[in-house]
Design an enzyme around this catalytic site. Sequence first.
Site, PDB file in Angstrom:
ATOM      1  N   ASP A   1       0.697  15.971   0.051  1.00  0.00           N
ATOM      2  CA  ASP A   1       0.596  17.234  -0.293  1.00  0.00           C
ATOM      3  C   ASP A   1      -0.409  17.588  -1.233  1.00  0.00           C
ATOM      4  O   ASP A   1      -0.877  18.718  -1.139  1.00  0.00           O
ATOM      5  CB  ASP A   1       1.811  17.350  -1.391  1.00  0.00           C
ATOM      6  CG  ASP A   1       3.151  17.345  -0.866  1.00  0.00           C
ATOM      7  OD1 ASP A   1       4.108  17.122  -1.455  1.00  0.00           O
ATOM      8  OD2 ASP A   1       3.222  17.708   0.353  1.00  0.00           O
TER       9      ASP A   1
ATOM     10  N   HIS B   1      -1.160   3.975  -0.977  1.00  0.00           N
ATOM     11  CA  HIS B   1      -0.487   4.049   0.289  1.00  0.00           C
ATOM     12  C   HIS B   1      -0.020   2.527   0.954  1.00  0.00           C
ATOM     13  O   HIS B   1       0.800   2.190   1.587  1.00  0.00           O
ATOM     14  CB  HIS B   1      -0.999   4.751   1.438  1.00  0.00           C
ATOM     15  CG  HIS B   1      -2.178   3.984   2.146  1.00  0.00           C
ATOM     16  ND1 HIS B   1      -3.637   4.519   1.783  1.00  0.00           N
ATOM     17  CD2 HIS B   1      -2.327   3.217   2.900  1.00  0.00           C
ATOM     18  CE1 HIS B   1      -4.138   3.821   2.543  1.00  0.00           C
ATOM     19  NE2 HIS B   1      -3.791   3.000   3.314  1.00  0.00           N
TER      20      HIS B   1
ATOM     21  N   SER C   1      -8.303  -0.236   4.311  1.00  0.00           N
ATOM     22  CA  SER C   1      -8.061   0.700   3.263  1.00  0.00           C
ATOM     23  C   SER C   1      -7.584  -0.215   1.901  1.00  0.00           C
ATOM     24  O   SER C   1      -6.937  -1.058   2.121  1.00  0.00           O
ATOM     25  CB  SER C   1      -6.943   1.582   3.837  1.00  0.00           C
ATOM     26  OG  SER C   1      -5.902   0.852   4.063  1.00  0.00           O
TER      27      SER C   1
END
Length: 355
Positions: A212, A147, A288
């Site tokens: 998802d 991401h 992250s």
Amino acid sequence: MPSSSHWKPTWPSYRVPVILPQSTLNLDKPQFDAEARLEVVSPCGPACHKSSPLPTYEEVKHYLSYETLYANGSLTETEVGIYILSNSADGSQGKSRTKRQIYGYDSRFSIFGKDFLLNYPFSTSVKLSTGCTGTLVAEKHVLTAAHCIHDGKSYVKGAQKLRVGFLKPKHKDGSKGANITNSAMPEKMKFQWIRVKRTHVPKGWIKGNANDIGMDYDYALLELKKPHKRKFMKIGVSPPARHLPGGRIHFSGYDNDRPGNLVYRFCDVKDETYDLLYQQCDAQPGASGSGVYVRMWKRQNHKWERKIIGIFSGHQWVDMNGTPQDFNVAVRITPLKYAQICYWIKGNYLDCREG
């Protein structure tokens, strides 16, 4: 000194599957129009993941196929074949919810001084120009979260000219800094940047919507344009949480509430699924992409060794029997993911048979 007969937390031996490219297609150049997100949220917790059906062989092949982005903006998609298949990710879905990532007393430690910052294992932590953290896992490779460069639908604005920053001492007037180290003040540090040559992102992340299938494929590998010349930390297959020393994990990252500081933390693993580790390590956006590591005994080499067993992804809001609870989540390096990441690094599956 404990005797050799005492039990040591030992790196297990895994029979790692083989993942090989089958075909590669050229894709249209991406738009690089997504905003870089420093955290990802998903409400699908351990029970949600554990109850989800296992994917089929064809689905796993699709998830582990990958896109490669080059510095000139060109993009390819590579389909893979898998041999000696083991279980893999689940297919959970969920909506987002933002929540704090500090649990009670803030137990993070800012690492100061070049004696720490430039020494292993802290020296393996690097900063991405998109704002995330990464970890050195080979001479020219950095492991991070997907991401940080792709939002699930499109590459982020800074992905084409992505750079990786290495902390080094900041000297003025060409001085070597000999007098600064004796000062009560920690030595000032700065980032030295290296451009990224190409980036690999698994198709399991590029699904039109990042949530998802939860965070199971939130990892990416960056290849630098030149070697970084620092010690790196090898990747390893994530053991079950009960086999981790003290049940704990460790990671260091560039949390955005402490700009310019490398922040170290460790904490207990609270729960796990096949693909994720749930913990309550204090963390803020910017951390992250950090490599989650443990130190265990390497029986073959008769020594202790740290390995990256996961990638810190971000936040999950979990409904625990009707009681809301929040976790920070790391993507586990499973045998399949190990085979894939190792092949990206080595380019030869024969070097990737031992997890």
